[in-house]
Design an enzyme around this catalytic site. Structure first.
Site, PDB file in Angstrom:
ATOM      1  N   GLN A  12      29.016  45.494  37.441  1.00  0.00           N
ATOM      2  CA  GLN A  12      27.977  45.170  36.469  1.00  0.00           C
ATOM      3  C   GLN A  12      27.209  46.411  36.037  1.00  0.00           C
ATOM      4  O   GLN A  12      26.997  47.323  36.827  1.00  0.00           O
ATOM      5  CB  GLN A  12      27.013  44.158  37.084  1.00  0.00           C
ATOM      6  CG  GLN A  12      26.330  43.282  36.067  1.00  0.00           C
ATOM      7  CD  GLN A  12      25.684  42.062  36.709  1.00  0.00           C
ATOM      8  OE1 GLN A  12      26.170  41.561  37.710  1.00  0.00           O
ATOM      9  NE2 GLN A  12      24.611  41.586  36.147  1.00  0.00           N
ATOM     10  N   SER A  92      32.000  45.473  43.492  1.00  0.00           N
ATOM     11  CA  SER A  92      31.289  44.201  43.363  1.00  0.00           C
ATOM     12  C   SER A  92      32.115  43.196  42.556  1.00  0.00           C
ATOM     13  O   SER A  92      33.189  42.796  43.004  1.00  0.00           O
ATOM     14  CB  SER A  92      29.898  44.435  42.752  1.00  0.00           C
ATOM     15  OG  SER A  92      29.111  43.267  42.847  1.00  0.00           O
ATOM     16  N   LEU A  93      31.675  42.798  41.351  1.00  0.00           N
ATOM     17  CA  LEU A  93      32.475  41.836  40.578  1.00  0.00           C
ATOM     18  C   LEU A  93      33.867  42.393  40.291  1.00  0.00           C
ATOM     19  O   LEU A  93      34.829  41.640  40.109  1.00  0.00           O
ATOM     20  CB  LEU A  93      31.763  41.454  39.281  1.00  0.00           C
ATOM     21  CG  LEU A  93      31.897  42.355  38.049  1.00  0.00           C
ATOM     22  CD1 LEU A  93      33.066  41.936  37.164  1.00  0.00           C
ATOM     23  CD2 LEU A  93      30.626  42.345  37.233  1.00  0.00           C
ATOM     24  N   ARG A 117      30.133  32.477  40.063  1.00  0.00           N
ATOM     25  CA  ARG A 117      29.427  33.508  40.819  1.00  0.00           C
ATOM     26  C   ARG A 117      28.260  34.052  39.994  1.00  0.00           C
ATOM     27  O   ARG A 117      27.138  34.210  40.485  1.00  0.00           O
ATOM     28  CB  ARG A 117      30.408  34.632  41.170  1.00  0.00           C
ATOM     29  CG  ARG A 117      29.846  35.807  41.978  1.00  0.00           C
ATOM     30  CD  ARG A 117      30.971  36.833  42.147  1.00  0.00           C
ATOM     31  NE  ARG A 117      30.621  37.934  43.036  1.00  0.00           N
ATOM     32  CZ  ARG A 117      30.074  39.077  42.639  1.00  0.00           C
ATOM     33  NH1 ARG A 117      29.784  39.257  41.358  1.00  0.00           N
ATOM     34  NH2 ARG A 117      29.825  40.048  43.511  1.00  0.00           N
ATOM     35  N   HIS A 200      23.636  42.159  46.551  1.00  0.00           N
ATOM     36  CA  HIS A 200      24.201  42.728  47.781  1.00  0.00           C
ATOM     37  C   HIS A 200      23.158  42.975  48.870  1.00  0.00           C
ATOM     38  O   HIS A 200      23.184  44.001  49.556  1.00  0.00           O
ATOM     39  CB  HIS A 200      25.007  44.007  47.478  1.00  0.00           C
ATOM     40  CG  HIS A 200      26.177  43.736  46.586  1.00  0.00           C
ATOM     41  ND1 HIS A 200      27.276  43.029  47.026  1.00  0.00           N
ATOM     42  CD2 HIS A 200      26.399  44.027  45.287  1.00  0.00           C
ATOM     43  CE1 HIS A 200      28.123  42.912  46.014  1.00  0.00           C
ATOM     44  NE2 HIS A 200      27.619  43.497  44.953  1.00  0.00           N
ATOM     45  N   GLN A 249      30.479  39.040  50.477  1.00  0.00           N
ATOM     46  CA  GLN A 249      30.365  40.151  49.528  1.00  0.00           C
ATOM     47  C   GLN A 249      29.089  40.072  48.686  1.00  0.00           C
ATOM     48  O   GLN A 249      28.482  41.088  48.373  1.00  0.00           O
ATOM     49  CB  GLN A 249      31.613  40.187  48.632  1.00  0.00           C
ATOM     50  CG  GLN A 249      31.771  41.481  47.861  1.00  0.00           C
ATOM     51  CD  GLN A 249      31.885  41.239  46.369  1.00  0.00           C
ATOM     52  OE1 GLN A 249      31.160  40.438  45.807  1.00  0.00           O
ATOM     53  NE2 GLN A 249      32.799  41.945  45.741  1.00  0.00           N
TER      54      GLN A 249
END
Length: 311
Positions: A12, A92-93, A117, A200, A249
């Site tokens: 992101q 991440s994503l 998500r 996170h 995660q």
């Protein structure tokens, strides 16, 4: 399959209006991916990506599916030119891009999961409650000292361990505000990130279990490539509980630097960032200047990367 190449899928913040448009216009298979994405998401994602406004695209619930779609389009464009990677890693994503690209999760499941998500993360915590800061020019030891001292003002945790001299911390606004002064005292800097939540970190524990209910529905297939887990900073193994690791995660630090160092130790000397932006390329350069780094985000960067790899 090239044993010395790794694909990197961005996270992101890398989004921009118009990303992937030239690939959509010039490569039929890329057009197909965007078209299927619209259908699966049941929203005009293409219109938002190509012609939308920047503020909408920044919102977590839109930016995550938009970046994932664009990244998968970029990876497809590279693979159509005969370049395949044995290893794949996402931030991440971006980990979902890596899992789809390696066949572990189907395209449809990957797009549906990232939509859920993003919605869960977008609504879980308001920007007034928590956010993220990029911590620059501090050693790992001083980053830990910064976290410890800032924790006196509220919850703060390490969120992204990107490269030497750059760590992202995440937590409550008061603690992050305190971290600016503390970072300066320690000889570094703490800069706010334009994100909509404290990603996170443990503030997303409830959201992670909510998301787990969605992850349970997905089919998990065999690995066609080696995929790195953000939580482990190492490759997934056959006996790993992938769904549980994807739950973790959301609320765990991303061990990007650890993953890159492991890849280099395995003989990877060429990294291709597939997707918008060049953030991951920048991190890799700071980790090891000797490796080759390319970025594919449009038709021009695709041609440039292919011609460089063919030299």
């Amino acid at each position: 399959m090239n044993e010395n190449i790794a694909f990197l899928f961005p996270g992101q913040g890398s989004q921009y209006v118009g990303m992937g448009k030239s690939l959509y216009d010039n490569i039929y298979e890329c057009k197909e991916i965007f078209d299927m994405g619209d259908e699966i998401l049941n929203m005009p994602m293409k219109e938002m990506i190509f012609n939308g406004n920047e503020d909408d695209l920044k919102r977590t619930k839109y930016s995550q599916p938009a970046i994932l779609l664009t990244s998968l389009v970029c990876a497809k464009a590279v693979e159509l030119r005969g370049i395949s990677a044995k290893y794949t890693l996402g931030l991440s994503l971006g980990e979902y891009g890596a899992l789809v690209d390696s066949g572990v999760i189907s395209f449809e499941d990957g797009i549906k999961l990232i939509k859920k998500r993003a919605e869960i993360m977008d609504s879980a915590i308001s920007p007034e409650e928590g956010s993220m800061m990029a911590v620059l020019k501090l050693s790992p030891e001083k980053v830990e000292e910064l976290i410890k001292r800032s924790s006196e003002f509220g919850l703060v945790e390490g969120a992204n361990y990107n490269c030497p001299g750059q760590t992202v911390i995440s937590g409550e606004v008061k603690a992050l505000e305190a971290s600016v002064k503390i970072a300066k005292e320690l000889g570094g800097r703490a800069l706010p990130l334009k994100v909509s939540g404290p990603f996170h970190c443990s503030m997303y524990k409830d959201a992670s279990y909510k998301f787990y209910e969605e992850v349970k529905k997905a089919d998990i297939n065999d690995f066609k490539k080696v995929v790195y887990s953000n939580v482990k900073g190492a490759p997934y193994k056959k006996d790993d509980d992938i769904k549980e690791l994807l739950r973790q995660q959301i609320m765990s630090p991303v061990l990007f630097e650890k993953s890159i160092r492991d890849l280099i130790n395995k003989g990877v000397d060429t990294f291709i960032e597939v997707g918008p932006g060049k953030a991951l390329s920048g991190f890799v350069k700071k980790i090891d200047k000797s490796v080759k780094i390319y970025n594919v985000c449009d038709i021009d960067s695709l041609e440039s990367t292919i011609s460089s790899l063919e030299l």
